[in-house]
Write an enzyme that holds these catalytic residues in place. Sequence first.
Site, PDB file in Angstrom:
ATOM      1  N   LYS A 144     -23.747   3.610  -1.076  1.00 59.37           N
ATOM      2  CA  LYS A 144     -24.404   5.107  -1.369  1.00 59.37           C
ATOM      3  C   LYS A 144     -23.630   5.412  -2.714  1.00 59.37           C
ATOM      4  CE  LYS A 144     -21.421   8.208   0.993  1.00 59.37           C
ATOM      5  NZ  LYS A 144     -21.223   9.228   1.756  1.00 59.37           N
ATOM      6  N   LYS A 172     -18.737  11.800  18.740  1.00 61.22           N
ATOM      7  CA  LYS A 172     -18.671  11.047  17.506  1.00 61.22           C
ATOM      8  C   LYS A 172     -19.740   9.917  17.420  1.00 61.22           C
ATOM      9  CE  LYS A 172     -17.369   9.047  13.764  1.00 61.22           C
ATOM     10  NZ  LYS A 172     -17.308   9.814  12.477  1.00 61.22           N
ATOM     11  N   GLU A 216     -13.473  12.354  13.609  1.00 61.07           N
ATOM     12  CA  GLU A 216     -13.598  13.214  12.295  1.00 61.07           C
ATOM     13  C   GLU A 216     -15.103  12.961  11.843  1.00 61.07           C
ATOM     14  OE1 GLU A 216     -14.233   9.048  11.106  1.00 61.07           O
ATOM     15  OE2 GLU A 216     -14.683  10.888   9.852  1.00 61.07           O
ATOM     16  N   CYS A 240     -19.627   3.009   8.796  1.00 67.03           N
ATOM     17  CA  CYS A 240     -19.882   3.637  10.027  1.00 67.03           C
ATOM     18  C   CYS A 240     -21.322   3.335  10.724  1.00 67.03           C
ATOM     19  CB  CYS A 240     -19.637   5.066   9.723  1.00 67.03           C
ATOM     20  SG  CYS A 240     -17.827   5.221   9.231  1.00 67.03           S
ATOM     21  N   LEU A 300     -16.117  12.526   8.295  1.00 72.28           N
ATOM     22  CA  LEU A 300     -16.124  12.642   7.006  1.00 72.28           C
ATOM     23  C   LEU A 300     -16.869  11.631   6.266  1.00 72.28           C
ATOM     24  CD1 LEU A 300     -12.125  12.299   6.991  1.00 72.28           C
ATOM     25  CD2 LEU A 300     -13.368  14.539   6.974  1.00 72.28           C
ATOM     26  N   ARG A 301     -17.720  11.993   5.241  1.00 72.13           N
ATOM     27  CA  ARG A 301     -18.402  11.178   4.725  1.00 72.13           C
ATOM     28  C   ARG A 301     -17.632  10.676   3.523  1.00 72.13           C
ATOM     29  NH1 ARG A 301     -22.780  14.937   2.658  1.00 72.13           N
ATOM     30  NH2 ARG A 301     -21.145  16.562   3.249  1.00 72.13           N
ATOM     31  N   LYS A 344       0.872  -1.317  -0.043  1.00 69.28           N
ATOM     32  CA  LYS A 344       0.018  -0.152  -0.030  1.00 69.28           C
ATOM     33  C   LYS A 344       0.865   1.322  -0.005  1.00 69.28           C
ATOM     34  CE  LYS A 344      -4.153   1.109   2.673  1.00 69.28           C
ATOM     35  NZ  LYS A 344      -4.881   0.956   3.705  1.00 69.28           N
TER      36      LYS A 344
HETATM   37  C1  UDX Z   1     -21.261   8.837   8.104  1.00 69.34           C
HETATM   38  C2  UDX Z   1     -21.464  10.119   8.438  1.00 69.34           C
HETATM   39  O1  UDX Z   1     -22.121  10.936   7.655  1.00 69.34           O
HETATM   40  C3  UDX Z   1     -20.148  10.783   8.728  1.00 69.34           C
HETATM   41  O2  UDX Z   1     -20.093  11.913   9.338  1.00 69.34           O
HETATM   42  C4  UDX Z   1     -19.212   9.725   9.558  1.00 69.34           C
HETATM   43  O3  UDX Z   1     -17.747  10.384   9.623  1.00 69.34           O
HETATM   44  C5  UDX Z   1     -19.154   8.472   8.940  1.00 69.34           C
HETATM   45  O4  UDX Z   1     -20.375   8.101   8.536  1.00 69.34           O
HETATM   46  P1  UDX Z   1     -20.999   7.583   5.476  1.00 69.34           P
HETATM   47  O5  UDX Z   1     -21.255   6.335   6.231  1.00 69.34           O
HETATM   48  O6  UDX Z   1     -19.718   7.823   4.605  1.00 69.34           O
HETATM   49  O7  UDX Z   1     -20.976   8.887   6.525  1.00 69.34           O
HETATM   50  O8  UDX Z   1     -22.013   8.037   4.687  1.00 69.34           O
HETATM   51  P2  UDX Z   1     -23.523   8.894   4.803  1.00 69.34           P
HETATM   52  O9  UDX Z   1     -23.569   9.940   3.631  1.00 69.34           O
HETATM   53  O10 UDX Z   1     -23.698   9.255   6.118  1.00 69.34           O
HETATM   54  O11 UDX Z   1     -24.665   7.672   4.632  1.00 69.34           O
HETATM   55  C6  UDX Z   1     -24.818   6.614   5.323  1.00 69.34           C
HETATM   56  C7  UDX Z   1     -25.902   5.847   4.893  1.00 69.34           C
HETATM   57  O12 UDX Z   1     -27.247   6.363   5.105  1.00 69.34           O
HETATM   58  C8  UDX Z   1     -25.807   5.327   3.511  1.00 69.34           C
HETATM   59  O13 UDX Z   1     -26.335   4.142   3.327  1.00 69.34           O
HETATM   60  C9  UDX Z   1     -26.794   6.486   2.949  1.00 69.34           C
HETATM   61  O14 UDX Z   1     -27.604   5.882   1.715  1.00 69.34           O
HETATM   62  C10 UDX Z   1     -27.867   6.595   3.907  1.00 69.34           C
HETATM   63  N1  UDX Z   1     -28.657   7.841   3.829  1.00 69.34           N
HETATM   64  C11 UDX Z   1     -27.972   8.850   3.966  1.00 69.34           C
HETATM   65  C12 UDX Z   1     -29.842   7.710   3.789  1.00 69.34           C
HETATM   66  O15 UDX Z   1     -30.520   6.619   3.365  1.00 69.34           O
HETATM   67  N2  UDX Z   1     -30.623   8.947   3.607  1.00 69.34           N
HETATM   68  C13 UDX Z   1     -30.024  10.175   3.798  1.00 69.34           C
HETATM   69  O16 UDX Z   1     -30.929  11.195   3.693  1.00 69.34           O
HETATM   70  C14 UDX Z   1     -28.849  10.125   4.037  1.00 69.34           C
END
Ligand code: UDX
Length: 432
Positions: free
Chosen positions: A324, A207, A151, A263, A153-154, A35
């Site tokens: 997503k 968090k 953090e 997450c 972060l999404r 990596k």
């Molecule tokens: C999440 C948190 O948003 C972020 O702050 C944290 O640091 C890590 O976990 P992530 O898992 O990357 O981020 O994705 P996120 O955009 O939050 O979506 C999580 C899940 O929720 C996905 O399956 C998404 O499809 C779903 N989702 C999100 C919905 O079904 N509806 C929404 O309105 C938003």
Amino acid sequence: MKLCMIGTGYVGLVSGVCFSDLGNDVICVDKDLKKIEDLKKGIIPIYEPGLEELVIKNYKNKRLTFSNNLKESIKKSDVIFICVGTPTKKGGSSADLTQIYNAAKEIASSINKFKIIITKSTVPVTTGDEIEKIISKKVSKNKFSVVSNPEFLREGEAIRDFTYPDRIVVGTHEKKSNQIMKNLYSPLISKGASYVHTSRRAAELIKYAANAFLATKITFINEIANLCEQTGINVEDVSIGIGLDKRIGGRFLRAGPAYGGSCFPKDTKAITSTADKFKTNLSVIKSVIKSNEKRSILLLNRVNKILQKKIKNKKILFLGVTFKANTDDMRDSSSLSMIPALSKKGALISYYDPTGEKKEFKKVKNVKFEKDFKSAIRESDLTIVHTEWNDFKSINFKLLLNRKKLTVYDMRNIYSPNKMRKQGVRYFGIGR
Ligand code: UDX
């Protein structure tokens, strides 16, 4: 400042690169030599829009380096970020902290001058105390400080979320550490980010509480969508109608399939497990976990109804399989439960995802990756929109109609029902 990021996964790599882009000297460290070698060649192990350019730019200007020598990297740095994984324990709910404690032990044997040690990984409340105990066995207390800096972060938006955070949360009891952290984040604070200084345990809980709340919000609208389907209401009207209340807010109110990712499933389980350890029952979050786990079955029942209970030999196309859009991540994606379940019922399944074929489906019977999704739509008995990729948002279904009517189950509500029905499509959405 001289920073060392331990772990070049999602959190370590994105945070490390963004810190170097803010002018810090950053060493990203990983045990995985391949990596590290790939990163030096600009080969990025994760799909994150914009990350590759930032890596190449900062590696070229020598602010960013990669190493698999942790001891040496720690000695050269003032601030050490622990960014290793904290997966759910196999067969359990709590977080596996093996990698965290191993990193703490390696840090303890590499401290040559005062260091700030920061947990950026998502860690249960009191983990910072444990790390402090481990390091104190080898190092006197005045030579290090353990700080929590979670953090938010999404995936797919990580660089933006780092650069324009709603808030920076720093948990420490020490003034000096707090001052150093404020200096480190001053470029973001000057652009409007809120700086929240709390106790270390509060930062650790913030968090988990944030992710658990977001998961709750999504599950809430998913269950309202179920009611909307029974009452002929458009859930999007409800999302807008409640979301305009500033106390609720309109984001994370999009109904869809079960939430996934690396997450929400992990963190909702971990926070309830931590609470149980402290004899506190987080019943709301436990019901969110249950509701989300049942959601795929609910949507599959809908598929069964749409196909008039005849699934065997039916051609079903999945548009998108990642958890997503704008990520290649399959972790806990609802497609991982829905596709095998339909295969077991004898469906002939094809799928397309902009991030390519998935190893997760290689061993599932009658499932194949389909490059030309438009012709696959034409051939399918049912097209399911599973992931809201932009690639699917401007399909002209009229041109794809052939001898039989097209049926579309839009699990992300990316299409207008009226337009679809005008195009002659038998259309089903979520909560409408
Ligand atoms: C999440 C948190 O948003 C972020 O702050 C944290 O640091 C890590 O976990 P992530 O898992 O990357 O981020 O994705 P996120 O955009 O939050 O979506 C999580 C899940 O929720 C996905 O399956 C998404 O499809 C779903 N989702 C999100 C919905 O079904 N509806 C929404 O309105 C938003």
